[in-house]
Design an enzyme around this catalytic site. Structure first.
Site, PDB file in Angstrom:
ATOM      1  N   ASN A  48      45.861  39.870  37.283  1.00 22.85           N
ATOM      2  CA  ASN A  48      45.479  41.066  38.107  1.00 22.85           C
ATOM      3  C   ASN A  48      46.676  41.381  39.472  1.00 22.85           C
ATOM      4  O   ASN A  48      46.117  42.047  40.385  1.00 22.85           O
ATOM      5  CB  ASN A  48      44.026  40.721  39.203  1.00 22.85           C
ATOM      6  CG  ASN A  48      43.014  40.414  38.139  1.00 22.85           C
ATOM      7  OD1 ASN A  48      42.885  41.100  37.266  1.00 22.85           O
ATOM      8  ND2 ASN A  48      42.305  39.430  38.520  1.00 22.85           N
ATOM      9  N   HIS A 134      30.305  41.534  39.968  1.00 17.41           N
ATOM     10  CA  HIS A 134      31.077  40.245  39.851  1.00 17.41           C
ATOM     11  C   HIS A 134      29.921  39.060  40.249  1.00 17.41           C
ATOM     12  O   HIS A 134      29.159  39.086  41.092  1.00 17.41           O
ATOM     13  CB  HIS A 134      32.047  40.488  40.972  1.00 17.41           C
ATOM     14  CG  HIS A 134      32.891  39.266  40.755  1.00 17.41           C
ATOM     15  ND1 HIS A 134      33.099  38.092  41.497  1.00 17.41           N
ATOM     16  CD2 HIS A 134      33.986  38.940  39.682  1.00 17.41           C
ATOM     17  CE1 HIS A 134      34.169  36.968  41.185  1.00 17.41           C
ATOM     18  NE2 HIS A 134      34.919  37.841  40.220  1.00 17.41           N
ATOM     19  N   GLU A 177      30.893  47.408  42.722  1.00 22.73           N
ATOM     20  CA  GLU A 177      31.989  47.192  42.753  1.00 22.73           C
ATOM     21  C   GLU A 177      32.542  48.659  42.596  1.00 22.73           C
ATOM     22  O   GLU A 177      31.934  49.668  42.006  1.00 22.73           O
ATOM     23  CB  GLU A 177      32.736  46.481  41.329  1.00 22.73           C
ATOM     24  CG  GLU A 177      32.388  44.954  41.474  1.00 22.73           C
ATOM     25  CD  GLU A 177      32.937  44.181  40.141  1.00 22.73           C
ATOM     26  OE1 GLU A 177      33.844  44.314  39.583  1.00 22.73           O
ATOM     27  OE2 GLU A 177      31.922  43.382  39.935  1.00 22.73           O
ATOM     28  N   SER A 181      35.683  45.012  37.256  1.00 25.30           N
ATOM     29  CA  SER A 181      36.630  44.020  37.051  1.00 25.30           C
ATOM     30  C   SER A 181      37.052  43.562  35.596  1.00 25.30           C
ATOM     31  O   SER A 181      37.922  43.435  35.019  1.00 25.30           O
ATOM     32  CB  SER A 181      36.384  42.597  37.639  1.00 25.30           C
ATOM     33  OG  SER A 181      35.041  42.108  37.072  1.00 25.30           O
ATOM     34  N   ASP A 206      32.567  46.632  46.703  1.00 23.99           N
ATOM     35  CA  ASP A 206      33.808  45.669  46.537  1.00 23.99           C
ATOM     36  C   ASP A 206      34.866  46.233  45.833  1.00 23.99           C
ATOM     37  O   ASP A 206      34.859  46.653  44.870  1.00 23.99           O
ATOM     38  CB  ASP A 206      33.123  44.462  45.399  1.00 23.99           C
ATOM     39  CG  ASP A 206      34.095  43.281  45.054  1.00 23.99           C
ATOM     40  OD1 ASP A 206      35.176  43.592  45.108  1.00 23.99           O
ATOM     41  OD2 ASP A 206      33.525  42.252  44.706  1.00 23.99           O
ATOM     42  N   HIS A 209      39.480  45.329  42.519  1.00 27.74           N
ATOM     43  CA  HIS A 209      40.367  46.110  42.041  1.00 27.74           C
ATOM     44  C   HIS A 209      40.916  47.355  42.157  1.00 27.74           C
ATOM     45  O   HIS A 209      41.446  47.999  41.413  1.00 27.74           O
ATOM     46  CB  HIS A 209      39.833  45.868  40.438  1.00 27.74           C
ATOM     47  CG  HIS A 209      39.432  44.494  39.935  1.00 27.74           C
ATOM     48  ND1 HIS A 209      40.359  43.853  39.320  1.00 27.74           N
ATOM     49  CD2 HIS A 209      38.413  43.751  40.035  1.00 27.74           C
ATOM     50  CE1 HIS A 209      39.933  42.692  38.994  1.00 27.74           C
ATOM     51  NE2 HIS A 209      38.657  42.504  39.411  1.00 27.74           N
ATOM     52  N   LYS A 240      44.593  40.458  44.464  1.00 31.09           N
ATOM     53  CA  LYS A 240      45.003  41.090  43.122  1.00 31.09           C
ATOM     54  C   LYS A 240      46.214  42.093  43.357  1.00 31.09           C
ATOM     55  O   LYS A 240      47.179  41.727  43.390  1.00 31.09           O
ATOM     56  CB  LYS A 240      43.603  41.914  42.909  1.00 31.09           C
ATOM     57  CG  LYS A 240      42.787  40.827  42.281  1.00 31.09           C
ATOM     58  CD  LYS A 240      41.216  41.125  42.215  1.00 31.09           C
ATOM     59  CE  LYS A 240      40.531  39.764  41.534  1.00 31.09           C
ATOM     60  NZ  LYS A 240      39.327  39.818  41.787  1.00 31.09           N
TER      61      LYS A 240
END
Ligand SMILES: *Cc1c(COP(=O)(O)O)cnc(C)c1O
Length: 393
Positions: A48, A134, A177, A181, A206, A209, A240
């Site tokens: 990542n 996640h 998210e 992910s 979240d 990413h 990440k």
């Protein structure tokens, strides 16, 4: 073997039989486009470290300088032994970067989620989650004691129905998210914000990413979708795109003060090393001053996605650097990953419970520092590896 080991060993055997056993691969190099495993060089499509900052000399130098000045260990929880300046400085920089009043750093993204969610909701409250959220969000939701409801991935109709039926709960917290992910797709963030506002719920995103990648200033998907000011709780990682380690939450001053007082993973855990905070701060500076790095990343993601779409493999739609090749059963994902390894490409098989059953995959992640040739090599090798996997499935 003693009884303890025998009992545990039986469980491991069950995992192995189900093709779900995990193992550690020892790597003899820093993260980067190329890594060393067992004396051999591999092209790395597993990490990542999207911007190639995990081994960047500027981050290394910032960490080394902080190490000399502040030492390795942070000593204790910050409420016990005080906050070293690099932590405070990083938090000021994170808040400024994300254009929020305040920020709080945790020792990992996992700790950020597990600390934050139970600090805000509990028994009598409702948490509404996307199905693909996640593990750290799911664990946090369970730990909180709040009622947990899950809607199918990205399904706004079901989210709406859950919100409509949520009147009896004291607080309602929607958590998603922004870039998922394992699938690499975006949450329908604008619509989610509309819905949570209409029903008076709170929203936590979240951005693990998305931080450092999306939006004109690379603040994340919330910037890209133009909804930053309408989100109550924003979580991100330093581990990440930012290439260091740790997690953070940002938002209002009140939110951060509540977390300082109530987030147990902050209160009862030693602060991350100052050196790591200094490295993360250096990464923030790179992200803000080098937009071309993100351009290269997104160009590489386009290149990989384009190359794969010509192969007629199943990949979810999107533009992120996470490109999962869906393969079905775990055995097949393992086999394809192994075949790629034989061709000098390191790309992990992702299996349940990380992804739903029957949705095992090889997760490819591309970075800003992959060359065109390296991506072309992956695209050349992939069909052969997948075809072989098919024979045995
Ligand atoms: C990686 C990840 C985390 C955890 O972050 P760490 O810094 O690795 O602990 C949390 N949420 C999502 C969506 C992630 O992908």
């Amino acid at each position: 073997m003693n009884t303890f080991d025998a009992v545990v060993q039986r469980e491991l055997e069950d995992l192995r039989r189900a093709d779900l056993l995990r193992a550690r691969t020892e790597i003899a190099s820093a993260q980067g486009a190329r890594i060393q495993i067992g004396g051999r060089e591999f092209l790395n499509f597993s990490s990542n470290d999207y911007l190639g900052l995990a081994g960047d000399p500027r981050l290394n130098a910032a960490a080394a300088a902080a190490l000399q000045r502040w030492g390795v260990g942070a000593g204790a929880s910050r409420l016990i032994c005080g906050t070293q300046s690099p932590h405070a400085e990083l938090e000021r920089k994170l808040a400024a970067f994300k254009r929020k009043e305040s920020a709080l750093v945790f020792s990992s993204g996992y700790a950020a989620n597990v600390g934050t969610i139970p600090a805000l909701v509990g028994k009598g409250d409702l948490i509404i989650c996307d199905k693909l959220n996640h593990a750290s969000i799911i664990d946090a939701a369970r730990l909180s004691g709040a009622t947990l409801r899950v809607y199918p991935h990205g399904n706004l109709k079901r989210l709406r129905a859950l919100l409509e039926g949520s009147g009896r709960f004291r607080r309602r917290l929607v958590i998603t998210e922004t870039v998922f992910s394992m699938d690499g797709d975006f949450a329908p963030l604008r619509e989610i914000v509309e819905l949570k506002d209409r029903f008076g719920a709170w929203l936590m995103v979240d951005e693990a990413h998305a931080t450092g990648i999306f939006g004109a200033h690379r603040r994340g998907a919330a910037e890209l979708f133009g909804v930053e000011d309408r989100i109550e709780v924003t979580m991100g990682t330093l581990s990440k795109a930012l290439g260091a380690a740790g997690g953070f939450v940002c938002g209002s001053r009140v939110l951060i003060e509540a977390l300082v007082n109530r987030a147990r993973s902050f209160l009862y855990s030693t602060a991350p090393p100052a050196a790591v905070c200094a490295a993360a701060a250096a990464a923030l500076a790179v992200v803000q001053s080098e937009p071309q790095r993100v351009q290269r990343l997104l160009e590489n993601a386009r290149r990989l996605r384009q190359g794969i779409s010509n192969l007629e493999l199943e990949i979810p739609e999107g533009c992120s650097p996470i490109v999962p090749v869906l393969l079905g059963e775990s055995a097949r994902a393992l086999e394809v990953s192994r075949r790629l390894g034989e061709e000098g490409i390191f790309a992990p098989a992702i299996r349940p419970p990380t992804v739903p059953r029957g949705r095992a995959r090889v997760r490819l992640s591309v970075s800003a520092v992959h060359t065109e040739e390296e991506i072309a090599r992956l695209i050349t090798v992939l069909p052969k590896a997948v075809a072989t996997g098919q024979d045995m499935a």
